[in-house]
Design an enzyme around this catalytic site. Sequence first.
Site, PDB file in Angstrom:
ATOM      1  N   SER A 220       0.845  -1.192   0.000  1.00 22.67           N
ATOM      2  CA  SER A 220       0.000   0.000   0.000  1.00 22.67           C
ATOM      3  C   SER A 220       0.880   1.242   0.000  1.00 22.67           C
ATOM      4  O   SER A 220       1.846   1.329   0.754  1.00 22.67           O
ATOM      5  CB  SER A 220      -0.936  -0.003   1.212  1.00 22.67           C
ATOM      6  OG  SER A 220      -0.211  -0.102   2.425  1.00 22.67           O
ATOM      7  N   GLY A 222      -0.427   4.598   0.144  1.00 26.53           N
ATOM      8  CA  GLY A 222      -1.175   5.778   0.544  1.00 26.53           C
ATOM      9  C   GLY A 222      -1.913   6.389  -0.630  1.00 26.53           C
ATOM     10  O   GLY A 222      -2.597   5.701  -1.394  1.00 26.53           O
ATOM     11  N   ALA A 223      -1.746   7.696  -0.810  1.00 29.36           N
ATOM     12  CA  ALA A 223      -2.437   8.396  -1.885  1.00 29.36           C
ATOM     13  C   ALA A 223      -1.988   7.946  -3.264  1.00 29.36           C
ATOM     14  O   ALA A 223      -2.662   8.222  -4.270  1.00 29.36           O
ATOM     15  CB  ALA A 223      -2.223   9.904  -1.745  1.00 29.36           C
ATOM     16  N   GLY A 225      -1.875   4.841  -4.200  1.00 27.68           N
ATOM     17  CA  GLY A 225      -2.514   3.592  -4.558  1.00 27.68           C
ATOM     18  C   GLY A 225      -1.821   2.381  -3.973  1.00 27.68           C
ATOM     19  O   GLY A 225      -1.444   2.356  -2.793  1.00 27.68           O
ATOM     20  N   GLY A 251      -5.256   0.965   5.258  1.00 28.41           N
ATOM     21  CA  GLY A 251      -4.492  -0.183   4.782  1.00 28.41           C
ATOM     22  C   GLY A 251      -5.134  -1.502   5.185  1.00 28.41           C
ATOM     23  O   GLY A 251      -5.062  -2.497   4.447  1.00 28.41           O
ATOM     24  N   ASP A 252      -5.774  -1.520   6.347  1.00 30.71           N
ATOM     25  CA  ASP A 252      -6.464  -2.730   6.798  1.00 30.71           C
ATOM     26  C   ASP A 252      -7.688  -3.002   5.925  1.00 30.71           C
ATOM     27  O   ASP A 252      -7.987  -4.153   5.595  1.00 30.71           O
ATOM     28  CB  ASP A 252      -6.877  -2.584   8.259  1.00 30.71           C
ATOM     29  CG  ASP A 252      -5.709  -2.191   9.146  1.00 30.71           C
ATOM     30  OD1 ASP A 252      -4.591  -2.669   8.898  1.00 30.71           O
ATOM     31  OD2 ASP A 252      -5.917  -1.393  10.083  1.00 30.71           O
TER      32      ASP A 252
END
Length: 312
Positions: A220, A222-223, A225, A251-252
Amino acid sequence: MIVTLTLNPSLDRTIDVDRLVKGTMTRARSARIDPGGKGVNVSRALLANRVPTVAVVTSGGADGEQLVRLLEGDGIAVHAVPVAGRTRSNVTIVEPDGVVTKLNEPGEPLSRAELDAVADVVLDEAEGASWAVTCGSLPPGVPADIYARLCEFFTSAGVRVAVDASGPALLAAVGARPHLVKPNRDELAEAVGRPVASVGDAVEAARELRERGAGTVLASLGADGAVLVDEDGVTIGTAPVSETRSTVGAGDALLAGFLAAGARGAPALAEGLAWGAAAVRLPASRMPRPDDIRRDIVRIDARPDLGRSLIA
């Protein structure tokens, strides 16, 4: 059925403020308490989308009892393992522009007998399960190879294993050949010992974790993708969000959506991104329900720009 394990769960108190200024008195606009911990959040997201799940957690003291009550109140099947130490509490401070400040307690040590009890419970619950998901930080003193040992137990029992951990625990788990690992950008960089500054850096780091033993790497970003590297190759996708309310648990939610959609290829990545983006649009650590999820915003890049710099 997907079984999650959270060795270091928490009560998560989220406080909304107009602005956080260090050293001053700040009045809260609102506050709420949610059950917390990576595995707990994965189970919450799965149940919110009608995917069967069992959450295995340690529970100690009054905070542990409240944690279990909150989970049961949400309708989650919980198997709580009593421990002597107190379940930790975390505080998240959220500002209107989406800036999040977190204060996380370390948790308390678990004895060898308590760890053995947890392992027995998870193995029992995982019988017939499609996935066992081991997540989150380790309490002080817990051996860094605990997730690696659990991977070996689950694999020998024919259960697929997903690991969402960091630092030495992640590196040890990768060597035990889990079916899936889900690091974020910082965890990925720490695991390979070099910066992850571009999409290409993330792909190369994920490939390295596969070479070390991980079957699939879902990273992951973040912004930016997420990157999926598996036996079929590399898949990259994004899900832009115009208004960020809270990144806690995003993220979960990504991991939960990926598992719920079969944990393979572009369709599963797209579903995970949709769940993760939905979580970002929600307050505190709320997990998305079906009505919150927008699949139309997801973009799977057929020709990704590997040189694209990641957002700092």
